[in-house]
Design an enzyme around this catalytic site. Structure first.
Site, PDB file in Angstrom:
ATOM      1  N   TYR A 118      -1.805  -0.577  10.359  1.00 44.68           N
ATOM      2  CA  TYR A 118      -1.819  -0.991   8.947  1.00 44.68           C
ATOM      3  C   TYR A 118      -0.469  -0.652   8.279  1.00 44.68           C
ATOM      4  O   TYR A 118       0.097  -1.472   7.557  1.00 44.68           O
ATOM      5  CB  TYR A 118      -2.981  -0.282   8.254  1.00 44.68           C
ATOM      6  CG  TYR A 118      -3.226  -0.636   6.809  1.00 44.68           C
ATOM      7  CD1 TYR A 118      -3.853  -1.827   6.460  1.00 44.68           C
ATOM      8  CD2 TYR A 118      -2.870   0.238   5.777  1.00 44.68           C
ATOM      9  CE1 TYR A 118      -4.116  -2.138   5.124  1.00 44.68           C
ATOM     10  CE2 TYR A 118      -3.133  -0.062   4.458  1.00 44.68           C
ATOM     11  CZ  TYR A 118      -3.751  -1.245   4.130  1.00 44.68           C
ATOM     12  OH  TYR A 118      -4.006  -1.546   2.807  1.00 44.68           O
ATOM     13  N   SER A 171       0.876  -1.175   0.000  1.00 39.89           N
ATOM     14  CA  SER A 171       0.000   0.000   0.000  1.00 39.89           C
ATOM     15  C   SER A 171       0.909   1.220   0.000  1.00 39.89           C
ATOM     16  O   SER A 171       2.100   1.115   0.326  1.00 39.89           O
ATOM     17  CB  SER A 171      -0.831  -0.007   1.289  1.00 39.89           C
ATOM     18  OG  SER A 171      -1.482   1.237   1.479  1.00 39.89           O
TER      19      SER A 171
HETATM   20  N1  NAD Z   1      -8.747  -0.700  -1.424  1.00 37.67           N
HETATM   21  C1  NAD Z   1      -7.751   0.115  -1.122  1.00 37.67           C
HETATM   22  O1  NAD Z   1      -7.921   1.341  -1.019  1.00 37.67           O
HETATM   23  C2  NAD Z   1      -6.351  -0.420  -0.938  1.00 37.67           C
HETATM   24  C3  NAD Z   1      -5.281   0.493  -0.916  1.00 37.67           C
HETATM   25  C4  NAD Z   1      -3.987   0.017  -0.723  1.00 37.67           C
HETATM   26  C5  NAD Z   1      -3.767  -1.334  -0.583  1.00 37.67           C
HETATM   27  N2  NAD Z   1      -4.821  -2.210  -0.610  1.00 37.67           N
HETATM   28  C6  NAD Z   1      -4.533  -3.627  -0.427  1.00 37.67           C
HETATM   29  O2  NAD Z   1      -5.036  -4.346  -1.529  1.00 37.67           O
HETATM   30  C7  NAD Z   1      -5.294  -5.694  -1.139  1.00 37.67           C
HETATM   31  C8  NAD Z   1      -6.666  -6.104  -1.638  1.00 37.67           C
HETATM   32  O3  NAD Z   1      -7.624  -5.306  -1.001  1.00 37.67           O
HETATM   33  P1  NAD Z   1      -8.994  -4.855  -1.685  1.00 37.67           P
HETATM   34  O4  NAD Z   1      -9.063  -3.385  -1.573  1.00 37.67           O
HETATM   35  O5  NAD Z   1      -9.172  -5.492  -2.997  1.00 37.67           O
HETATM   36  O6  NAD Z   1     -10.026  -5.407  -0.596  1.00 37.67           O
HETATM   37  P2  NAD Z   1     -11.217  -6.457  -0.725  1.00 37.67           P
HETATM   38  O7  NAD Z   1     -11.774  -6.588   0.649  1.00 37.67           O
HETATM   39  O8  NAD Z   1     -12.133  -6.086  -1.832  1.00 37.67           O
HETATM   40  O9  NAD Z   1     -10.454  -7.787  -1.148  1.00 37.67           O
HETATM   41  C9  NAD Z   1      -9.646  -8.481  -0.245  1.00 37.67           C
HETATM   42  C10 NAD Z   1      -9.996  -9.952  -0.327  1.00 37.67           C
HETATM   43  O10 NAD Z   1      -9.154 -10.624   0.604  1.00 37.67           O
HETATM   44  C11 NAD Z   1      -9.943 -11.598   1.271  1.00 37.67           C
HETATM   45  N3  NAD Z   1      -9.334 -11.906   2.566  1.00 37.67           N
HETATM   46  C12 NAD Z   1      -9.338 -11.181   3.712  1.00 37.67           C
HETATM   47  N4  NAD Z   1      -8.697 -11.831   4.690  1.00 37.67           N
HETATM   48  C13 NAD Z   1      -8.262 -12.995   4.156  1.00 37.67           C
HETATM   49  C14 NAD Z   1      -7.514 -14.095   4.669  1.00 37.67           C
HETATM   50  N5  NAD Z   1      -7.123 -14.135   5.957  1.00 37.67           N
HETATM   51  N6  NAD Z   1      -7.208 -15.112   3.827  1.00 37.67           N
HETATM   52  C15 NAD Z   1      -7.621 -15.088   2.535  1.00 37.67           C
HETATM   53  N7  NAD Z   1      -8.347 -14.091   2.008  1.00 37.67           N
HETATM   54  C16 NAD Z   1      -8.659 -13.058   2.807  1.00 37.67           C
HETATM   55  C17 NAD Z   1     -11.322 -10.981   1.389  1.00 37.67           C
HETATM   56  O11 NAD Z   1     -12.330 -11.958   1.569  1.00 37.67           O
HETATM   57  C18 NAD Z   1     -11.443 -10.236   0.070  1.00 37.67           C
HETATM   58  O12 NAD Z   1     -12.066 -11.025  -0.923  1.00 37.67           O
HETATM   59  C19 NAD Z   1      -5.147  -5.724   0.386  1.00 37.67           C
HETATM   60  O13 NAD Z   1      -3.875  -6.267   0.712  1.00 37.67           O
HETATM   61  C20 NAD Z   1      -5.200  -4.260   0.781  1.00 37.67           C
HETATM   62  O14 NAD Z   1      -4.509  -3.997   1.987  1.00 37.67           O
HETATM   63  C21 NAD Z   1      -6.100  -1.786  -0.797  1.00 37.67           C
END
Ligand code: NAD
Length: 271
Positions: free
Chosen positions: A156, A143
């Protein structure tokens, strides 16, 4: 060589958000897909959609915070498709709140998924990539909070800084073996991460303490981009074997300011 056609891609967190878009983007390029997520219903939808589009795809319920589950995932992926080439350690959850007010459970939950989840992916898949000798690529999702310390996101940030550090090191280690390594560092992406992070917290890590206050309006900086656009950047990074995957133009100025603060820390040394 086409890094996608006929190759096998494992995507953790593939049931939604960025992970589902990565799976769609790789499938569109001819990869076979292994989805891994704790949310089986969400994964089933993505699997059905990709299969209807003609992709070879399977989904395996996996909690990335548990090493033995990730090992089982790696075994199942190899059993299904024979090998693995692209590994996206992408599953993650969001945690907000000031550090001093964060319950201990926040640390355990956040590090369990965001940090240990990536470590388990590296431990279970990288030895297989090396043994196969067919190249490949590891993408770890961190991130912007892994590149700059931010108020309201301290716990985080700690988990994501750890992912950036281990990925930079892994990049150096795997380069001589022809295996690419990238770290995805987005600012805000349009997904359901906030809702999912509350819903998915295991019972034993639900804190008795009241949740830390949410960040005030306007505390989260930057625009919001689509998960589709993020997946496009990742595809390009794999093609071009780039380490850092940034997604928002605003990141440049913020990272410049951080670099300037580090530069200024040398001023005392000059005299
Ligand atoms: N959305 C944002 O603004 C953002 C910004 C920076 C980084 N990220 C990172 O991107 C990645 C994906 O996030 P996203 O935004 O697509 O969120 P999201 O919630 O849409 O997708 C994350 C997925 O991970 C799954 N998950 C959660 N815990 C889990 C576990 N213990 N084992 C297996 N699966 C698990 C959830 O069920 C979900 O389907 C994450 O690592 C998040 O930290 C997101």
């Amino acid at each position: 060589m086409d890094p996608f056609r006929g190759r096998v891609a494992v995507v953790t967190g593939g049931g939604g958000g960025i992970g589902a878009e990565l799976a769609r983007a790789f499938a569109a390029r001819g990869s076979k897909i292994v989805l891994a997520d704790v949310d089986e219903a969400a994964m089933a939808k993505v699997e059905a959609e990709l299969a209807a589009g003609g992709a070879a795809v399977c989904s395996i319920r996996t909690d990335v915070s548990k090493r033995e589950r990730v090992e089982a995932l790696a075994e199942a992926a190899v059993q299904r498709f024979g090998s693995v080439h692209i590994v996206c350690n992408n599953a993650g959850i969001a945690t907000f709140g000031e550090i001093v007010k964060s319950p201990h459970e926040d640390w355990e939950f956040t590090m369990g998924v965001n940090f240990w989840g990536v470590v388990h992916g590296v431990e279970c898949f990288v030895p297989r990539l090396l043994a196969q000798g067919e190249g490949g690529h590891v993408v770890n999702t961190a991130s912007m909070a892994g590149l700059v310390g931010m108020r309201w996101l301290g716990v985080y940030c700690a988990s994501k800084f750890a992912v950036v550090g281990l990925t930079e090191a892994l990049h150096r280690e795997l380069e001589p073996h022809g295996i690419g390594v990238s770290v995805l560092c987005p600012m805000i992406v349009e997904t359901s991460i906030n809702e999912n992070s509350v819903r998915l917290r295991p019972a034993h890590l639900r804190s008795q303490a009241p949740p830390p206050a949410p960040p005030p309006t306007g505390a989260m900086k930057g625009g919001i981009v689509s998960a589709v656009s993020v997946a496009k950047r990742v595809v390009r990074a794999i093609e071009e074997r780039r380490l850092y995957v940034l997604t928002h133009p605003e990141q440049r100025e913020i990272l410049r300011r951080r670099a300037a603060r580090l530069e200024a820390a040398f001023e005392d040394l000059a005299g």
